[in-house]
Design a protein around this motif. Structure first.
Motif: not given
Ligand SMILES: Nc1ncnc2c1ncn2[C@@H]1O[C@H](COP(=O)(O)OP(=O)(O)O)[C@@H](O)[C@H]1O
Ligand SMILES: [Mg+2]
Length: 281
Positions: A41, A45-47, A50, A86, A88-89, A167-168, A199
């Motif tokens: 965490t 990853k998320s950055t 994006q 994309l 997103m989570q 993302d996850e 991810v």
């Protein structure tokens, strides 16, 4: 398909809470590859994902998608968003239409498609994700957790992206729901010839699906290789707070106990093939 050249990104740059989230990241991803992205965490990853569809702009370096440098003048970021889908989570928080069908059609309509074509694509996408057609007329809020996740993924697939980034996608789902979604993602990758970035927290999931694994650590690329190459470095993975697949752990312990087992074992099948002749002996 995707090229990052010396990309860095800092949140709240210049302020007291400045945070460097990505630090000089360079990598290439080929068309049709299935990439697993893992990291603790806060590893970036998320950055990173994006940046790949233009939601964030790099502070320095280049993001090149399918030959287009996103920082060049005249590049339409809208088109990039359609090309790089994309998810997103916790995407279920982005479902908001009256019906699931309308929700899945939102992206295609936004691209300028006619209602009929958008609906055709939505039905195809729902089918790809394993969402039963009879649910399409329901409110998204009546769906189960796993179904909501599928609806959100279908909304992205319906835009027919070349790259699908998730993302996850299985966070918070029960094991059965998790496996079903992963199975469908593998299916989409194969049948639609998508480039996929998944991810995930779970080494087991990534090991099963990915052609290559990207390991991020404190905003930097720690490793980027085949599952076997990455899991051969299990000690380093543990050092940076990551698990390895259970079977890799078993192989590591047998090796530590003196058994002649190579590094980089990550499937039960591989371990079995190596152990069987040893046991026979
Ligand atoms: N909107 C934000 N504002 C400030 N810092 C952020 C923001 N988003 C992420 N960060 C910080 O950037 C770093 C990388 O975060 P992130 O890309 O979300 O990592 P990951 O997805 O791997 O957990 C973390 O230290 C995180 O706290
Ligand atoms: Mg994240």
């Amino acid at each position: 398909m995707i090229r990052l050249e010396n990309v860095s990104y800092t949140y709240m740059s210049g302020g007291p809470f400045e945070k460097k989230a990505l630090d000089d990241v360079s990598l290439h991803i080929n068309e049709g590859e299935f990439i697993g992205v893992i990291g603790h965490t806060g590893s970036g990853k998320s950055t990173m994902i994006q940046l790949l569809n233009g939601l964030l702009k790099p502070e320095s370096g280049k993001v090149i998608i399918d030959g287009t440098d996103l920082s060049e003048k005249g590049v339409n970021i809208r088109d990039i968003r359609f090309k790089v889908g994309l998810c997103m989570q916790y995407p279920e928080y982005q479902l908001f239409e009256e019906t699931v069908l309308k929700d899945i059609c939102f992206g295609p309509l936004n691209m300028g498609l006619f209602q009929k074509e958008a609906e055709e694509r939505a039905k195809f996408a729902a089918n790809m994700t394993g969402l039963p057609e009879e649910l399409l007329d329901k409110s998204p809020f009546d769906l189960s957790g796993g179904q909501k996740r599928r609806a959100a993924i279908a909304g992205i697939l319906a835009m027919e992206p070349k790259v699908l980034i998730l993302d996850e996608p299985t966070a918070g789902l029960d094991p059965a729901g998790r496996d079903e979604i992963l199975f469908k993602i593998r299916d989409m990758h194969k049948r639609m010839k998508l480039t996929v970035l998944l991810v995930s927290h779970s080494m087991e999931d990534v090991a099963k699906l990915a052609d290559r694994i990207l390991v991020l650590n404190s905003g930097r690329v720690e490793m980027f290789g085949t599952p076997s190459e990455v899991f051969a470095q299990s000690a380093r993975l543990r050092e940076i707070g990551l698990n390895v697949p259970q079977i890799t752990m078993v192989a590591d312990r047998l090796r530590a106990a003196g058994a002649d087992i190579p590094e980089g074992i990550y499937t039960v099948g591989d371990c079995y093939r190596i152990l069987l002749p040893m046991l026979k002996r």
